[in-house]
Design a protein around this motif. Sequence first.
Motif, mmCIF file in Angstrom:
data_model
loop_
_atom_site.group_PDB
_atom_site.id
_atom_site.type_symbol
_atom_site.label_atom_id
_atom_site.label_comp_id
_atom_site.label_asym_id
_atom_site.label_seq_id
_atom_site.Cartn_x
_atom_site.Cartn_y
_atom_site.Cartn_z
ATOM 1 N N GLU A 46 -136.168 30.357 91.312
ATOM 2 C CA GLU A 46 -134.856 31.006 91.339
ATOM 3 C C GLU A 46 -134.428 31.215 92.788
ATOM 4 O OE1 GLU A 46 -132.695 31.683 88.944
ATOM 5 O OE2 GLU A 46 -131.318 32.412 90.484
ATOM 6 N N SER A 47 -133.346 30.551 93.183
ATOM 7 C CA SER A 47 -132.780 30.698 94.522
ATOM 8 C C SER A 47 -131.417 30.034 94.519
ATOM 9 C CB SER A 47 -133.686 30.044 95.579
ATOM 10 O OG SER A 47 -133.652 28.639 95.462
ATOM 11 N N ASP A 48 -130.784 29.946 95.701
ATOM 12 C CA ASP A 48 -129.508 29.240 95.784
ATOM 13 C C ASP A 48 -129.668 27.758 95.462
ATOM 14 O OD1 ASP A 48 -128.331 31.173 98.640
ATOM 15 O OD2 ASP A 48 -128.220 31.562 96.474
ATOM 16 N N LEU A 71 -129.625 22.166 94.148
ATOM 17 C CA LEU A 71 -128.299 22.464 93.595
ATOM 18 C C LEU A 71 -127.212 22.542 94.660
ATOM 19 C CD1 LEU A 71 -129.187 25.012 90.778
ATOM 20 C CD2 LEU A 71 -127.944 22.855 90.481
ATOM 21 N N GLN A 72 -127.582 22.650 95.941
ATOM 22 C CA GLN A 72 -126.584 22.659 97.004
ATOM 23 C C GLN A 72 -126.179 21.241 97.403
ATOM 24 O OE1 GLN A 72 -125.209 25.644 98.148
ATOM 25 N NE2 GLN A 72 -126.390 26.399 96.411
ATOM 26 N N ASP A 73 -126.938 20.253 96.913
ATOM 27 C CA ASP A 73 -126.622 18.854 97.210
ATOM 28 C C ASP A 73 -125.686 18.284 96.150
ATOM 29 O OD1 ASP A 73 -130.002 18.071 98.328
ATOM 30 O OD2 ASP A 73 -128.362 19.127 99.316
#
Length: 369
Positions: A46-48, A71-73
Amino acid sequence: MKLIEWTMEEQEQLIHFMTTNTWPYHGNSHPAREIIEKTIGEGGYESDEVKTFWVENETSEKVGIVKIYDLQDEIPLFDLRIADEARGRGYGPKALKLVTEYVFQLPEAKIRLEGHTRQDNFAMRKTFERAGFVKEAQLRQAWFSPKEHSYYDAVTYGMTRDDFLGGTATPVDWDDDFHRVLKKDGDLSFEEEFYTDRLIIRAPKLEDAEAAWEAIIQSHYALKEWMPWAQKKQTLEETTTSLRQAMADFVTRKDLRLHLFLKETGEFVGSSGLHRINWDVRKFEIGYWIDSKFEGKGLMTEACARITEFAFEELQANRVEIRCDSENVRSRSVAERLGYTLEGTLRYDSLTADGKRLSDTCIYAKVTQ
């Protein structure tokens, strides 16, 4: 089915799930509690960058877990795991479709979703294809297995945003050994539970451990005469460890242990299965043992008849063997009642179960017509 977001309050549930199931195609097939705790502490679930979801079936039973990361990509990746006892029920493709819907509905408009697996993980590869993913790469000797100390090819499957929105699967114009193997030898997927008049015959599950252990203990003296592994009384922990390995081997198709239960009462009867498998030849060997209290009822003969049928009809066997000590009259009678042919007796071929003297081995067989 549905995805339910995992929370830190469910840390113990996650640890239990990861440490009590087997992951034969991952680098660590039996992760320790400390490793999972460390990963949780470092934001690995669980993180950004990472979100984790439980996979729940129609009765809200947690049958799997999926971690979506990067998920930031623009191109996220995922790790989908289905519990041992839930495998073979079609949950994998359904869960992957839910993951795909989640990713492509994110406001950042992701370009594609991809996943990787070992080249010989046929179950996961079929999960990708049934969920509409396309095979896009095969990386030679890129997947290291610490347990086997060997390298395997790695394969990559992807789903593009355009394919998702269009409901299509645009193929890459090339093929590989996976499809040639299927054309030559047949699919390695099959039903993992089947029946006789009196028996349920199915793949082993972790929940079988206590019943199997009790049967082994109750039948110790009968088993000890013929089974090398029964020379000393097993502990429940030892039986559980053996069961975990059998489950992993079943998933990888290295060995197919099968447990037997009475239809009427659900009682554990014994164990059989198809062993010493040669998939190139399609050759199998049936082994078996029974709880002493069920001896003399014809149950093992009934089970082996059905397993023989399963081998020839479902697995396209060319040869099925039953091997036993020449003095093991009960085991020999099962083979003879089923019409197996005694092809020969190997003199002084092995040691007796206690390892104290030489013994002869009878080889019975059936071959495809």
